[in-house]
Design an enzyme around this catalytic site. Sequence first.
Site, short mmCIF file in Angstrom:
data_model
loop_
_atom_site.label_atom_id
_atom_site.label_comp_id
_atom_site.label_asym_id
_atom_site.label_seq_id
_atom_site.Cartn_x
_atom_site.Cartn_y
_atom_site.Cartn_z
N LYS A 77 0.86 -1.19 0.00
CA LYS A 77 0.00 0.00 0.00
C LYS A 77 0.89 1.22 0.00
CE LYS A 77 -4.50 0.93 0.44
NZ LYS A 77 -5.63 0.15 -0.06
N TYR A 178 -26.34 2.73 -2.48
CA TYR A 178 -26.72 2.40 -3.85
C TYR A 178 -25.73 3.06 -4.80
CZ TYR A 178 -29.98 0.79 -7.42
OH TYR A 178 -30.56 0.11 -8.47
N GLY A 179 -24.44 2.75 -4.61
CA GLY A 179 -23.39 3.30 -5.47
C GLY A 179 -22.83 2.20 -6.35
N ASN A 180 -21.53 2.25 -6.58
CA ASN A 180 -20.90 1.29 -7.49
C ASN A 180 -21.10 -0.16 -7.03
OD1 ASN A 180 -19.80 3.12 -9.36
ND2 ASN A 180 -18.24 3.67 -7.84
N VAL A 181 -21.07 -0.37 -5.74
CA VAL A 181 -21.22 -1.73 -5.23
C VAL A 181 -22.71 -2.10 -5.14
CG1 VAL A 181 -20.81 -3.26 -3.26
CG2 VAL A 181 -19.05 -1.62 -3.96
N GLY A 182 -23.48 -1.27 -4.44
CA GLY A 182 -24.88 -1.60 -4.14
C GLY A 182 -25.75 -1.74 -5.37
P1 NAD Z 1 -19.97 4.85 -3.91
O1 NAD Z 1 -19.49 6.18 -3.47
O2 NAD Z 1 -20.14 4.58 -5.37
O3 NAD Z 1 -21.40 4.55 -3.23
C1 NAD Z 1 -21.64 4.69 -1.86
C2 NAD Z 1 -23.13 4.73 -1.64
O4 NAD Z 1 -23.38 4.76 -0.24
C3 NAD Z 1 -23.83 5.96 -2.24
O5 NAD Z 1 -25.07 5.55 -2.77
C4 NAD Z 1 -24.04 6.86 -1.02
O6 NAD Z 1 -25.16 7.73 -1.18
C5 NAD Z 1 -24.31 5.79 0.01
N1 NAD Z 1 -24.16 6.25 1.40
C6 NAD Z 1 -23.24 7.07 1.93
N2 NAD Z 1 -23.47 7.23 3.24
C7 NAD Z 1 -24.57 6.49 3.53
C8 NAD Z 1 -25.30 6.23 4.70
N3 NAD Z 1 -24.94 6.77 5.86
N4 NAD Z 1 -26.38 5.41 4.62
C9 NAD Z 1 -26.73 4.85 3.44
N5 NAD Z 1 -26.07 5.04 2.30
C10 NAD Z 1 -25.01 5.86 2.36
O7 NAD Z 1 -19.00 3.80 -3.22
P2 NAD Z 1 -18.77 2.29 -3.65
O8 NAD Z 1 -17.64 2.23 -4.61
O9 NAD Z 1 -20.07 1.66 -4.00
O10 NAD Z 1 -18.21 1.69 -2.29
C11 NAD Z 1 -19.07 1.40 -1.19
C12 NAD Z 1 -18.28 0.69 -0.10
O11 NAD Z 1 -17.73 -0.51 -0.62
C13 NAD Z 1 -17.10 1.47 0.47
O12 NAD Z 1 -16.97 1.10 1.83
C14 NAD Z 1 -15.92 0.93 -0.31
O13 NAD Z 1 -14.71 1.06 0.43
C15 NAD Z 1 -16.31 -0.51 -0.44
N6 NAD Z 1 -15.70 -1.22 -1.57
C16 NAD Z 1 -15.88 -0.79 -2.84
C17 NAD Z 1 -15.32 -1.50 -3.89
C18 NAD Z 1 -15.55 -1.09 -5.34
O14 NAD Z 1 -15.27 -1.90 -6.22
N7 NAD Z 1 -16.08 0.08 -5.64
C19 NAD Z 1 -14.57 -2.66 -3.64
C20 NAD Z 1 -14.41 -3.09 -2.30
C21 NAD Z 1 -15.00 -2.35 -1.28
#
Ligand code: NAD
Length: 369
Positions: A77, A178-182
């Site tokens: 890292k 509901y972002g990239n993961v959800g």
């Molecule tokens: P993102 O920014 O695309 O989406 C995050 C979502 O969470 C958004 O819809 C945001 O509105 C929502 N959010 C924020 N605070 C909130 C709350 N208090 N209650 C409900 N919803 C809330 O992020 P992402 O890329 O989807 O990542 C989400 C999580 O997954 C992070 O913890 C990230 O570290 C982890 N993660 C992501 C990846 C990846 O491939 N993107 C991989 C491993 C882990």
Amino acid sequence: MSNPWDWTDELGPEKIVYVHDAAAEMRGVVAIDNTAAGPSIGGVRMAPDVSAEEAFRLARAMTFKNAAAGLRHGGGKAVLFGDPHWSDDRKEPIVRAFAQAIRNLSEYIPGPDMGTNERCMAWIKDEIGRSVGLPREIGGIPLDEIGATGLGLVASADVAVRYCDLELAGARVAIQGYGNVGRHAARLLAARGAVIVAVSDSGGVTIDPQGLTISALDELKAAGRSVSEHRLGQPGAGEEILDVECEIWIPAARPDVVTRENVGRLDTRLVLQGANIPFTLEAEQILHERGVLIVPDFIANAGGVICAAVEYQGGGEQQAIETIESKIGANVEAVLARAQSSGRPPREAALSLAEERVRSASALRRWHR
Ligand code: NAD
């Protein structure tokens, strides 16, 4: 700051390297924890308050995550001092200077993390020919576009349902974030016949026991609105997602959202951790005692790093998708079988499995007795 020698154990870290370029105002630290399985992969984090200790801790987490994912990569890292909100113009000289500083640290392959993105990885690749998480134009696999982490969550679900006597088809699912993961998890699970009964984002929650329409949720997000504005769902405050009765609960937002104080509100059978460290260890222990199955973050959300490893080998999107599904499916099976036979929580079983893999790779190294 604690003494770096206190961090060492038989696994690592192999190197902690401070890097500095006064002209570019670049200051950073690279932690290479363990490279027994292969060159270390891990993100470059930019933040104002980073430290060598943080770099080491994150590198160790990557050692286990990469081993748990069954990758031929160790953990590393890097951290850079800076403001993650700086413009590209401000970041570019810093990131390019960082790349030059790590030119000869060939056992570290940088990837994106908080404060850096695919453009930053392109600058590093341009400087030294080595990085992952690249833009599509130069051979990158766009992991958030293909839904790498969501794919891994569904592969986890496929295996985990058998361990808690559930069927994916018809299972009620609640998703926090509901972002990239959800959003990819919602889309893929709905396609498998699961019923998405609630989703939340930073603007609130929407609940419909009959099942939400994914395309309507996607349209809202594309328009920059909150899922809580879904026309047919019942809106509420974001934290009401905790109270939704369901079979599968997916945290995909923030760390530490479920703690000892609020874990009693969850009414579910299976948790698939999309976010990193979404539950405190105490909360996980309470759920384990209640018989709720948890597939821990570093097993369930490894889709991104698997994608990066495929990209590094020159593979394409289809290969990434197949590798995510097969590796995560096999790892979840191995972890849950071990957890079941030992009676230990899946996180402990996963850690012991990952550690065994790192140790057996280390045993093949020249200096190992
Ligand atoms: P993102 O920014 O695309 O989406 C995050 C979502 O969470 C958004 O819809 C945001 O509105 C929502 N959010 C924020 N605070 C909130 C709350 N208090 N209650 C409900 N919803 C809330 O992020 P992402 O890329 O989807 O990542 C989400 C999580 O997954 C992070 O913890 C990230 O570290 C982890 N993660 C992501 C990846 C990846 O491939 N993107 C991989 C491993 C882990």
